[in-house]
Design an enzyme around this catalytic site. Structure first.
Site, PDB file in Angstrom:
ATOM      1  N   GLY A 238     -69.213  69.682 -22.715  1.00 37.91           N
ATOM      2  CA  GLY A 238     -68.177  70.504 -22.088  1.00 37.91           C
ATOM      3  C   GLY A 238     -68.706  71.696 -21.306  1.00 37.91           C
ATOM      4  O   GLY A 238     -67.943  72.592 -20.947  1.00 37.91           O
TER       5      GLY A 238
ATOM      6  N   HIS B 208     -68.977  63.645 -34.746  1.00 39.13           N
ATOM      7  CA  HIS B 208     -69.005  64.413 -33.490  1.00 39.13           C
ATOM      8  C   HIS B 208     -69.368  65.865 -33.808  1.00 39.13           C
ATOM      9  O   HIS B 208     -68.951  66.400 -34.844  1.00 39.13           O
ATOM     10  CB  HIS B 208     -67.637  64.333 -32.808  1.00 39.13           C
ATOM     11  CG  HIS B 208     -67.670  64.877 -31.409  1.00 39.13           C
ATOM     12  ND1 HIS B 208     -67.648  66.223 -31.144  1.00 39.13           N
ATOM     13  CD2 HIS B 208     -67.766  64.259 -30.213  1.00 39.13           C
ATOM     14  CE1 HIS B 208     -67.714  66.414 -29.835  1.00 39.13           C
ATOM     15  NE2 HIS B 208     -67.788  65.228 -29.248  1.00 39.13           N
TER      16      HIS B 208
ATOM     17  N   GLU C  52     -68.279  68.565 -32.783  1.00 36.23           N
ATOM     18  CA  GLU C  52     -67.138  69.475 -32.999  1.00 36.23           C
ATOM     19  C   GLU C  52     -66.631  69.368 -34.433  1.00 36.23           C
ATOM     20  O   GLU C  52     -66.188  70.357 -35.016  1.00 36.23           O
ATOM     21  CB  GLU C  52     -66.046  69.184 -31.966  1.00 36.23           C
ATOM     22  CG  GLU C  52     -66.459  69.718 -30.595  1.00 36.23           C
ATOM     23  CD  GLU C  52     -65.868  68.993 -29.402  1.00 36.23           C
ATOM     24  OE1 GLU C  52     -64.899  68.229 -29.571  1.00 36.23           O
ATOM     25  OE2 GLU C  52     -66.397  69.203 -28.298  1.00 36.23           O
TER      26      GLU C  52
ATOM     27  N   SER D 206     -71.324  66.204 -20.746  1.00 33.70           N
ATOM     28  CA  SER D 206     -71.081  66.494 -19.325  1.00 33.70           C
ATOM     29  C   SER D 206     -71.386  65.314 -18.395  1.00 33.70           C
ATOM     30  O   SER D 206     -71.844  65.499 -17.269  1.00 33.70           O
ATOM     31  CB  SER D 206     -71.868  67.738 -18.897  1.00 33.70           C
ATOM     32  OG  SER D 206     -71.385  68.871 -19.612  1.00 33.70           O
TER      33      SER D 206
ATOM     34  N   GLU E  52     -75.717  63.351 -28.332  1.00 36.50           N
ATOM     35  CA  GLU E  52     -74.956  64.362 -27.619  1.00 36.50           C
ATOM     36  C   GLU E  52     -75.555  65.744 -27.893  1.00 36.50           C
ATOM     37  O   GLU E  52     -75.269  66.343 -28.946  1.00 36.50           O
ATOM     38  CB  GLU E  52     -73.505  64.356 -28.079  1.00 36.50           C
ATOM     39  CG  GLU E  52     -72.792  63.051 -27.827  1.00 36.50           C
ATOM     40  CD  GLU E  52     -71.292  63.260 -27.686  1.00 36.50           C
ATOM     41  OE1 GLU E  52     -70.756  62.922 -26.640  1.00 36.50           O
ATOM     42  OE2 GLU E  52     -70.675  63.797 -28.621  1.00 36.50           O
TER      43      GLU E  52
ATOM     44  N   ASN F  44     -63.749  60.060 -25.156  1.00 33.98           N
ATOM     45  CA  ASN F  44     -63.273  60.831 -26.315  1.00 33.98           C
ATOM     46  C   ASN F  44     -62.250  61.839 -25.788  1.00 33.98           C
ATOM     47  O   ASN F  44     -62.623  62.804 -25.130  1.00 33.98           O
ATOM     48  CB  ASN F  44     -64.480  61.538 -26.959  1.00 33.98           C
ATOM     49  CG  ASN F  44     -64.072  62.532 -28.025  1.00 33.98           C
ATOM     50  OD1 ASN F  44     -62.944  62.514 -28.506  1.00 33.98           O
ATOM     51  ND2 ASN F  44     -64.998  63.402 -28.396  1.00 33.98           N
TER      52      ASN F  44
ATOM     53  N   GLY G 120     -64.548  65.433 -21.278  1.00 37.06           N
ATOM     54  CA  GLY G 120     -63.650  65.930 -20.231  1.00 37.06           C
ATOM     55  C   GLY G 120     -63.329  64.920 -19.141  1.00 37.06           C
ATOM     56  O   GLY G 120     -62.164  64.758 -18.744  1.00 37.06           O
TER      57      GLY G 120
ATOM     58  N   LYS H  36     -60.412  63.837 -27.459  1.00 37.98           N
ATOM     59  CA  LYS H  36     -60.329  65.034 -28.305  1.00 37.98           C
ATOM     60  C   LYS H  36     -58.858  65.390 -28.598  1.00 37.98           C
ATOM     61  O   LYS H  36     -58.020  64.500 -28.627  1.00 37.98           O
ATOM     62  CB  LYS H  36     -61.079  66.201 -27.655  1.00 37.98           C
ATOM     63  CG  LYS H  36     -62.471  65.814 -27.172  1.00 37.98           C
ATOM     64  CD  LYS H  36     -63.329  66.996 -26.861  1.00 37.98           C
ATOM     65  CE  LYS H  36     -64.624  66.540 -26.213  1.00 37.98           C
ATOM     66  NZ  LYS H  36     -65.630  67.570 -26.172  1.00 37.98           N
TER      67      LYS H  36
HETATM   68  C1  PEP Z   1     -67.901  64.825 -26.028  1.00 34.26           C
HETATM   69  O1  PEP Z   1     -67.176  65.679 -26.515  1.00 34.26           O
HETATM   70  O2  PEP Z   1     -68.206  63.824 -26.692  1.00 34.26           O
HETATM   71  C2  PEP Z   1     -68.403  65.050 -24.680  1.00 34.26           C
HETATM   72  C3  PEP Z   1     -69.458  64.385 -24.312  1.00 34.26           C
HETATM   73  O3  PEP Z   1     -67.734  65.967 -23.912  1.00 34.26           O
HETATM   74  P1  PEP Z   1     -67.995  66.280 -22.347  1.00 34.26           P
HETATM   75  O4  PEP Z   1     -68.168  64.953 -21.647  1.00 34.26           O
HETATM   76  O5  PEP Z   1     -66.778  67.002 -21.915  1.00 34.26           O
HETATM   77  O6  PEP Z   1     -69.233  67.085 -22.275  1.00 34.26           O
END
Ligand code: PEP
Length: 251
Positions: free
Chosen positions: A176, A100, A102, A214, A170, A12, A236, A14
């Site tokens: 993040g 998601h 966010e 993460s 998640e 992803n 990320g 973003k």
């Molecule tokens: C995400 O935004 O779906 C995600 C898992 O981000 P990160 O891997 O950066 O934690």
């Protein structure tokens, strides 16, 4: 018999990426995927909407899949600034992330909206990746499994089958932050998700459940080895080709 759950590693991106850098990232990932020619896993990148078409063209023939990060529930109409599932399909996408955290936080997306978006994905011929996850406050209050159950019941459309649905767990506090749940915590969440799905659909045993939060090259093997983890949703680390490919290799 349960459908075989082919691991899915999804990136992803973003709101990151201008054309030149995004295309070079996509090309390096695509070259890695092409070289490995995996038959036992799928690798997907979800760029921002402005780049879906260019990325899809750039990676054509490599085996790398391309998806959207969100879609509107309607196919077209007076929804300024939104992107429909049909538009993503037209641009070369095969998947779309919906719900998601966010978007749930930034845009106030409810479970009902997420469900409508998953239905829109089906209408357009896309595979929805429905995201759910608890906040830190909810985890600390011991409400994780109840929150996941409520989100699943509200977000997963009737008529779901293993071939038409991917769920991503998640934990919001792990996105993040560099923090991850312990492997028993991931196992407990995923087992509960599969159990709840069992009450919502016939072939829940075949649904792919991704872990996200993460994930990086160094922890992917451990997380992906957890029972009922059938892949990863990566934020990320998906912006670095070697990290992302290392995660795909660990699957
Ligand atoms: C995400 O935004 O779906 C995600 C898992 O981000 P990160 O891997 O950066 O934690």
């Amino acid at each position: 018999m349960a459908r075989t759950r082919i691991p899915l590693i999804a990136g992803n991106w973003k709101m990151n990426g201008l054309k030149a850098d995004a295309l070079s990232l996509a090309r390096v990932v695509a070259a890695g995927v092409k070289q490995e020619a995996w038959k036992d896993r799928e690798v997907l990148v979800c760029p921002p909407a402005t780049l879906v078409m260019a990325v899809a063209e750039a990676v054509k023939g490599s085996g790398l899949l391309v998806g959207g990060e969100d879609c509107h529930a309607k196919a077209s109409g007076a929804h300024t600034g939104d992107i429909s599932a049909e538009m993503l399909k037209d641009a070369g996408a095969s998947h779309v992330i919906v719900g998601h955290s966010e978007r749930r936080t930034d845009c106030g997306e409810t479970d009902a909206k997420v469900k409508a978006k998953a239905e829109a994905a089906w209408r357009a011929g896309l595979l929805p990746i429905v995201c759910i996850g608890e906040t830190l406050a909810e985890r600390e209050a011991g409400k994780t499994l109840a929150v996941l159950e409520t989100q699943l019941k509200g977000s997963v459309p009737a008529g779901s089958t293993a071939a038409k649905l991917v769920v991503a767990y998640e934990p919001v506090w792990a996105i993040g932050t560099g923090k991850t749940p312990t492997t028993p915590e991931v196992a407990a969440a995923h087992a509960h998700i599969r159990k709840v799905l069992g009450g919502l659909m016939g072939d829940a045993a075949g649904v792919r459940l991704l872990y996200g939060g993460s994930v990086k090259g160094s922890n992917a093997a451990e997380l992906l080895a957890v029972a009922d983890v059938d892949g990863a949703l990566v934020g990320g680390a998906a912006l670095k080709a070697d990290e992302f490919l290392a995660i795909a290799k660990a699957a």
